[in-house]
Scaffold this motif. Structure first.
Motif, PDB file in Angstrom:
ATOM      1  N   UNK A  14      37.524  35.429  27.495  1.00  0.00           N
ATOM      2  CA  UNK A  14      38.722  35.328  28.330  1.00  0.00           C
ATOM      3  C   UNK A  14      38.349  34.821  29.725  1.00  0.00           C
ATOM      4  N   UNK A  15      37.259  35.336  30.282  1.00  0.00           N
ATOM      5  CA  UNK A  15      36.808  34.869  31.594  1.00  0.00           C
ATOM      6  C   UNK A  15      36.483  33.378  31.557  1.00  0.00           C
ATOM      7  N   UNK A  55      46.562  37.011  42.440  1.00  0.00           N
ATOM      8  CA  UNK A  55      45.241  37.603  42.239  1.00  0.00           C
ATOM      9  C   UNK A  55      45.260  38.386  40.936  1.00  0.00           C
ATOM     10  N   UNK A  56      44.435  37.982  39.995  1.00  0.00           N
ATOM     11  CA  UNK A  56      44.295  38.707  38.737  1.00  0.00           C
ATOM     12  C   UNK A  56      43.093  39.630  38.820  1.00  0.00           C
ATOM     13  N   UNK A 112      47.907  32.003  34.261  1.00  0.00           N
ATOM     14  CA  UNK A 112      46.611  31.908  34.914  1.00  0.00           C
ATOM     15  C   UNK A 112      46.723  32.475  36.324  1.00  0.00           C
ATOM     16  N   UNK A 113      45.572  32.628  36.976  1.00  0.00           N
ATOM     17  CA  UNK A 113      45.520  33.299  38.270  1.00  0.00           C
ATOM     18  C   UNK A 113      44.766  32.433  39.273  1.00  0.00           C
ATOM     19  N   UNK A 154      41.328  28.790  37.844  1.00  0.00           N
ATOM     20  CA  UNK A 154      41.329  29.597  39.058  1.00  0.00           C
ATOM     21  C   UNK A 154      40.769  28.813  40.233  1.00  0.00           C
ATOM     22  N   UNK A 155      41.404  28.995  41.367  1.00  0.00           N
ATOM     23  CA  UNK A 155      40.927  28.359  42.592  1.00  0.00           C
ATOM     24  C   UNK A 155      39.642  29.029  43.073  1.00  0.00           C
ATOM     25  N   UNK A 156      39.609  30.368  42.952  1.00  0.00           N
ATOM     26  CA  UNK A 156      38.425  31.132  43.323  1.00  0.00           C
ATOM     27  C   UNK A 156      38.199  32.243  42.302  1.00  0.00           C
ATOM     28  N   UNK A 157      36.929  32.548  42.085  1.00  0.00           N
ATOM     29  CA  UNK A 157      36.528  33.671  41.237  1.00  0.00           C
ATOM     30  C   UNK A 157      35.620  34.546  42.096  1.00  0.00           C
TER      31      UNK A 157
END
Length: 208
Positions: free
Chosen positions: A89-90, A7-8, A65-66, A97-100
């Motif tokens: 960056x986002x 988790x980032x 990456x996260x 990412x799998x989820x945001x």
């Protein structure tokens, strides 16, 4: 045991304290499944709106990456919507990412980056007018505790991030695990994404 998801957590000056640490309490109880990494533009501790500072584990320019990106809200989002470096960056991180997930006005940052275009999303009802102006192509939900649309989970103000995080844990690890976590935290989990009494109190549900 399955591989831990990383988790980032995106941090910036004047982030809302509960937006970050409410969800992290839930994910942290399931530490066998999640590894938490606090992110900032430098290694200097970052102050929340309420004062306490958070240490930074990794800077934005660090490689990697996260699996899950967590974007909090807070007064600092009013400044960060004009931070092109963070928005870029986002946009670069999102495909990996799998989820945001976002809490409160964190969704305004995602909207400003164009990541929510054409999607359903919500935000803090007390800041609804300002936040929704950041993404005119977003299908903003005026009454929702949280909204799931594809890989994106967006939640309403502050404590709603806890409910949203438990909903994601439910999705990933099962309902029993999410309920056990809520019980350990002595938290009454609102499992109804559409139950948003604060929209009514703020008058958002009366908007046309």
């Amino acid at each position: 045991m399955t591989k831990k998801r990383t988790i980032g957590v995106v941090l910036f000056e004047d982030f809302e304290l509960l937006d970050v640490f409410g969800p992290l309490e839930m994910f942290g109880i399931a530490s066998d499944h999640f590894h938490i990494n606090m992110l900032g533009k430098s290694n200097i501790p970052i102050a929340s709106k309420q004062g306490p500072k958070s240490v930074v584990d990794s800077t934005y320019d660090a490689p990697g990456h996260y699996d899950i990106l967590l974007i909090p809200g807070g007064q600092g989002t009013r400044r960060e919507v004009d931070n092109c470096s963070l928005l870029d960056w986002l946009k670069k991180q999102e495909p990996h990412s799998e989820y945001v997930i976002s809490v409160c006005t964190g969704s305004a940052l995602l909207a400003k980056a164009g990541l929510l275009n054409g999607l359903r999303a919500t935000t803090n009802k007390r800041s609804f007018d300002w936040a929704t102006r950041q993404g005119p192509k977003v299908n903003w939900q005026q009454q929702a505790r949280w909204v799931e649309d594809g890989k994106f989970f967006t939640s309403s103000g502050i404590s709603a991030g806890i409910d949203m995080s438990l909903a994601l844990i439910h999705k990933l690890l099962g309902k029993k695990t999410a309920e056990d976590i809520a019980r350990r935290a002595e938290y009454i989990w609102n499992q109804d994404a559409n139950y948003d009494p604060f929209a009514r109190l703020s008058g958002t549900d009366e908007m046309t």
